[in-house]
Design an enzyme around this catalytic site. Structure first.
Site, PDB file in Angstrom:
ATOM      1  N   ASN A 182       0.913  -1.125  -0.078  1.00 18.60           N
ATOM      2  CA  ASN A 182      -0.032   0.071   0.202  1.00 18.60           C
ATOM      3  C   ASN A 182       0.649   1.374  -0.047  1.00 18.60           C
ATOM      4  OD1 ASN A 182      -2.403   1.548   0.552  1.00 18.60           O
ATOM      5  ND2 ASN A 182      -1.636   1.936   2.342  1.00 18.60           N
ATOM      6  N   GLU A 183       0.597   2.061  -0.828  1.00 17.62           N
ATOM      7  CA  GLU A 183       1.116   3.526  -0.990  1.00 17.62           C
ATOM      8  C   GLU A 183       2.713   3.580  -0.972  1.00 17.62           C
ATOM      9  OE1 GLU A 183      -0.723   5.838   1.854  1.00 17.62           O
ATOM     10  OE2 GLU A 183      -2.671   5.546   0.727  1.00 17.62           O
ATOM     11  N   VAL A 184       3.312   2.573  -1.853  1.00 19.24           N
ATOM     12  CA  VAL A 184       4.782   2.734  -1.883  1.00 19.24           C
ATOM     13  C   VAL A 184       5.043   2.582  -3.476  1.00 19.24           C
ATOM     14  CG1 VAL A 184       6.908   1.413  -1.714  1.00 19.24           C
ATOM     15  CG2 VAL A 184       5.250   1.717   0.389  1.00 19.24           C
ATOM     16  N   SER A 211      -0.693   0.043  -4.501  1.00 18.16           N
ATOM     17  CA  SER A 211      -2.003   0.832  -4.672  1.00 18.16           C
ATOM     18  C   SER A 211      -1.848   2.259  -3.665  1.00 18.16           C
ATOM     19  CB  SER A 211      -3.047   0.319  -4.109  1.00 18.16           C
ATOM     20  OG  SER A 211      -4.227   1.100  -3.753  1.00 18.16           O
TER      21      SER A 211
END
Length: 188
Positions: free
Chosen positions: A146-148, A180
């Site tokens: 997530n978010e990388v 994501s």
């Protein structure tokens, strides 16, 4: 089988030109899955842990039913949360909800404190969860983190060289997305 997110750059099959799809079936921007060749415009929400206190058992069936009643067809299991209990996945299977499922690593701390290719604990956790969940037809996509921003070289490459490799080995029936949000990859 999910084949692409039609909002991102993809390669044309008949030549090497690059095109960008920026609309769903009605001309609006969004995420479009192809399941068994049928385009399905994704409408949904993120799922975060419903209960902070371990031992309580929230009613995931009510959550999934509420999503259906709100005309959602997709839920994303957020990577900063937890792998959810069987009742959640069974409800998604029953109600026909598509699951965009993050592997449970999130944010910049996932690089610092997340998976390590020499860590058997991370490897066995991933293998256990993939084996536990891969039979659920509701899961249409695995997401590595997530978010990388996953880069081929550098600290975030652990998600493509370790995490995504294990996920691909344990569940060969689904697409894997690098992160994501992410632009995705056109090959590889």
């Amino acid at each position: 089988l999910v084949t692409t997110n039609d909002t991102d750059i993809v390669l044309e099959e008949h030549d090497s030109s690059i095109r960008t799809n920026t609309s769903d079936i009605d001309g609006q921007h969004g995420m479009l899955f192809r399941v068994n060749g049928v385009p399905i415009y994704s409408r949904g929400a993120n799922v975060v842990p419903m209960e902070e206190l371990e031992g309580r058992h929230p009613n995931y069936r009510v959550l999934v039913k509420s999503a259906v009643e709100a005309h959602m067809n997709t839920l994303r299991v957020w990577g900063g949360g937890i792998y959810l209990p069987r009742s959640f996945y069974e409800a998604c299977d029953e109600y026909g909800i598509l699951l965009y499922h993050d592997v449970q690593y999130a944010g910049i701390n996932a690089i610092k404190h997340g998976p390590n290719a020499s860590s058997s604990v991370h490897e066995w956790e991933l293998r256990h969860q993939m084996r536990r969940l891969s039979h659920h037809p509701s899961i249409v996509l695995w997401d590595g983190v997530n978010e990388v921003v996953v880069e081929p070289r550098g600290p975030s490459s652990i998600f493509s060289t370790f995490v995504m490799t294990i996920v691909a080995h344990e569940d060969q029936s689904r697409a894997i997305w690098p992160s994501s949000p992410a632009r995705g990859w056109t090959s590889g």
